[in-house]
Design a protein around this motif. Structure first.
Motif, PDB file in Angstrom:
ATOM      1  N   GLY A 293       4.467  -3.597  -1.868  1.00 59.94           N
ATOM      2  CA  GLY A 293       3.450  -3.446  -1.054  1.00 59.94           C
ATOM      3  C   GLY A 293       3.223  -2.267  -0.525  1.00 59.94           C
ATOM      4  O   GLY A 293       2.556  -2.130   0.837  1.00 59.94           O
ATOM      5  N   TYR A 294       3.636  -1.205  -1.183  1.00 65.51           N
ATOM      6  CA  TYR A 294       3.778   0.151  -0.406  1.00 65.51           C
ATOM      7  C   TYR A 294       2.548   1.091  -0.454  1.00 65.51           C
ATOM      8  O   TYR A 294       2.192   1.978   0.344  1.00 65.51           O
ATOM      9  CB  TYR A 294       4.922   0.878  -1.104  1.00 65.51           C
ATOM     10  N   ALA A 295       1.539   0.472  -1.266  1.00 63.99           N
ATOM     11  CA  ALA A 295       0.333   1.308  -1.694  1.00 63.99           C
ATOM     12  C   ALA A 295      -0.738   1.701  -0.474  1.00 63.99           C
ATOM     13  O   ALA A 295      -0.715   2.760   0.082  1.00 63.99           O
ATOM     14  CB  ALA A 295      -0.543   0.770  -2.713  1.00 63.99           C
ATOM     15  N   LEU A 296      -1.030   0.639   0.243  1.00 68.29           N
ATOM     16  CA  LEU A 296      -1.724   0.519   1.220  1.00 68.29           C
ATOM     17  C   LEU A 296      -1.043   1.290   2.628  1.00 68.29           C
ATOM     18  O   LEU A 296      -1.757   1.816   3.395  1.00 68.29           O
ATOM     19  CB  LEU A 296      -2.430  -0.665   1.687  1.00 68.29           C
ATOM     20  N   LYS A 297       0.266   0.725   2.630  1.00 74.59           N
ATOM     21  CA  LYS A 297       1.266   1.248   3.607  1.00 74.59           C
ATOM     22  C   LYS A 297       1.363   2.602   3.538  1.00 74.59           C
ATOM     23  O   LYS A 297       1.323   3.291   4.746  1.00 74.59           O
ATOM     24  CB  LYS A 297       2.487   0.633   3.589  1.00 74.59           C
ATOM     25  N   GLY A 298       1.359   3.294   2.409  1.00 76.47           N
ATOM     26  CA  GLY A 298       1.551   4.657   2.136  1.00 76.47           C
ATOM     27  C   GLY A 298       0.128   5.444   2.625  1.00 76.47           C
ATOM     28  O   GLY A 298       0.288   6.763   2.349  1.00 76.47           O
ATOM     29  N   GLY A 299      -0.687   4.820   2.873  1.00 76.62           N
ATOM     30  CA  GLY A 299      -2.206   5.237   2.861  1.00 76.62           C
ATOM     31  C   GLY A 299      -2.959   5.644   1.765  1.00 76.62           C
ATOM     32  O   GLY A 299      -3.977   6.291   1.656  1.00 76.62           O
ATOM     33  N   MET A 300      -2.864   4.604   0.891  1.00 73.42           N
ATOM     34  CA  MET A 300      -3.716   4.730  -0.380  1.00 73.42           C
ATOM     35  C   MET A 300      -5.229   4.271  -0.158  1.00 73.42           C
ATOM     36  O   MET A 300      -4.996   3.262   0.690  1.00 73.42           O
ATOM     37  CB  MET A 300      -3.343   3.820  -1.478  1.00 73.42           C
ATOM     38  N   PRO A 301      -6.149   5.044  -0.180  1.00 77.39           N
ATOM     39  CA  PRO A 301      -7.504   4.426   0.202  1.00 77.39           C
ATOM     40  C   PRO A 301      -7.896   2.829  -0.382  1.00 77.39           C
ATOM     41  O   PRO A 301      -7.380   2.765  -1.454  1.00 77.39           O
ATOM     42  CB  PRO A 301      -8.478   5.413  -0.353  1.00 77.39           C
ATOM     43  N   LEU A 302      -8.561   2.226   0.496  1.00 77.74           N
ATOM     44  CA  LEU A 302      -8.894   0.802   0.042  1.00 77.74           C
ATOM     45  C   LEU A 302      -9.634   0.836  -1.385  1.00 77.74           C
ATOM     46  O   LEU A 302      -9.236  -0.083  -2.091  1.00 77.74           O
ATOM     47  CB  LEU A 302      -9.524  -0.001   1.109  1.00 77.74           C
ATOM     48  N   TRP A 303     -10.701   1.771  -1.424  1.00 74.20           N
ATOM     49  CA  TRP A 303     -11.291   1.699  -2.686  1.00 74.20           C
ATOM     50  C   TRP A 303     -10.329   1.854  -3.882  1.00 74.20           C
ATOM     51  O   TRP A 303     -10.674   1.572  -4.992  1.00 74.20           O
ATOM     52  CB  TRP A 303     -12.585   2.346  -2.732  1.00 74.20           C
ATOM     53  N   LYS A 304      -9.521   2.661  -3.983  1.00 69.85           N
ATOM     54  CA  LYS A 304      -8.534   3.040  -4.908  1.00 69.85           C
ATOM     55  C   LYS A 304      -7.707   1.854  -5.331  1.00 69.85           C
ATOM     56  O   LYS A 304      -7.123   1.473  -6.110  1.00 69.85           O
ATOM     57  CB  LYS A 304      -7.739   4.299  -4.714  1.00 69.85           C
ATOM     58  N   TYR A 305      -7.273   0.982  -4.128  1.00 68.26           N
ATOM     59  CA  TYR A 305      -6.350   0.269  -4.247  1.00 68.26           C
ATOM     60  C   TYR A 305      -7.064  -1.089  -4.705  1.00 68.26           C
ATOM     61  O   TYR A 305      -6.396  -1.651  -5.866  1.00 68.26           O
ATOM     62  CB  TYR A 305      -5.858  -0.129  -2.886  1.00 68.26           C
ATOM     63  N   VAL A 306      -8.116  -1.255  -4.549  1.00 65.17           N
ATOM     64  CA  VAL A 306      -9.008  -2.459  -5.434  1.00 65.17           C
ATOM     65  C   VAL A 306      -9.336  -1.996  -6.549  1.00 65.17           C
ATOM     66  O   VAL A 306      -9.182  -2.921  -7.554  1.00 65.17           O
ATOM     67  CB  VAL A 306     -10.388  -2.483  -4.545  1.00 65.17           C
ATOM     68  N   ALA A 307      -9.770  -0.809  -7.084  1.00 63.05           N
ATOM     69  CA  ALA A 307      -9.747  -0.361  -8.531  1.00 63.05           C
ATOM     70  C   ALA A 307      -8.496  -0.612  -9.133  1.00 63.05           C
ATOM     71  O   ALA A 307      -8.635  -0.877 -10.307  1.00 63.05           O
ATOM     72  CB  ALA A 307     -10.300   1.105  -8.386  1.00 63.05           C
TER      73      ALA A 307
END
Length: 247
Positions: free
Chosen positions: A124-138
């Motif tokens: 679960g590091y992606a969003l915690k590290g600041g990945m934009p939500l749209w990039k995470y969903v994609a």
């Protein structure tokens, strides 16, 4: 070295003057790396000057920008020429932590996996590290489709933190791969095509001003490229389509 195997770290660099020194110092701190190769892809800042000031770094400079994929082709060629048995690619923008090098090297060096990815999704590091939500969903959507098309079960295909055995790099023909960002995806598809297994480790990541990232337009192009790669793989596997990538 790791168990008599030569470990080479390659860094595909573009405008990384502010972060390359910190990345390199942490790479060296891990104590396993025999050689570091930085390939600069026509940076417009002081990346080359900073890299050349670092002791023991082999610096190769492209006279013109060849693209992210073109940069990697040079990285892997130079690593094999240097006698690498294990090659780890890490971006010099300090988005990925070099502290995972021992884990990735040991997984390859002990013949557990010939290819290892540092996954931003595991843990679960992606969003915690600041990945934009749209990039995470994609990322999640593309990964789900690609797992179906490629017959794999990876947590993500889009990380820039990767390790390979020499056998993988000698087997996979990168000549026909794109020089753009979709190179990453094509390479993983080729690795799966040849029957190699891919391992993953959970990888913290950081998003900040100096960390490299592609914009929405180029991300969209990349996404369609990934889907095209997956479809080509599936059709080639079914014997109804011949692709230069999968031969």
């Amino acid at each position: 070295m790791y168990r008599t195997k030569k470990v080479v770290v390659v860094m595909p660099a573009y405008n990384a003057a502010k972060t390359v020194r910190q990345t390199y110092l942490e790479v060296k701190d891990q104590g396993l790396v025999d050689h570091v190769i930085l390939v600069d892809d026509g940076s417009r800042d002081d990346t080359v000057a900073v890299a050349r000031s670092l002791e023991g770094v082999q610096v190769h400079v492209h006279d013109v920008n060849k693209g992210y994929g073109g940069n990697q082709k040079t990285c892997y060629r130079l690593a094999l020429e240097a006698g690498a048995d294990i090659v780890i690619m890490i971006h010099p923008d300090y988005q990925y932590t070099p502290q995972l090098l021992p884990a990735m090297v040991s997984m390859i060096g002990n013949d557990l996996y010939p290819c290892v990815l540092g996954s931003r999704i595991l843990g679960g590091y992606a969003l915690k590290g600041g990945m934009p939500l749209w990039k995470y969903v994609a990322n999640r959507g593309l990964t789900a489709v690609e797992n179906l098309l490629l017959g794999a079960k990876l947590s993500e295909y889009h990380t820039g933190y990767r390790g390979f055995s020499r056998a993988v790099l000698e087997k996979v023909n990168l000549t026909h791969n794109s020089d753009d960002f979709v190179f990453d995806n094509q390479m993983l598809a080729q690795i799966l095509w040849h029957g190699f297994t891919i391992g993953e480790v959970s990888c913290p990541t950081k998003y900040f001003a100096e960390a490299s990232s592609i914009n929405f337009r180029r991300s969209t192009k990349y996404g369609f490229g990934c889907l095209g790669t997956g479809l080509s793989f599936r059709l080639a596997r079914a014997g109804v389509y011949r692709s230069k990538l999968f031969s």
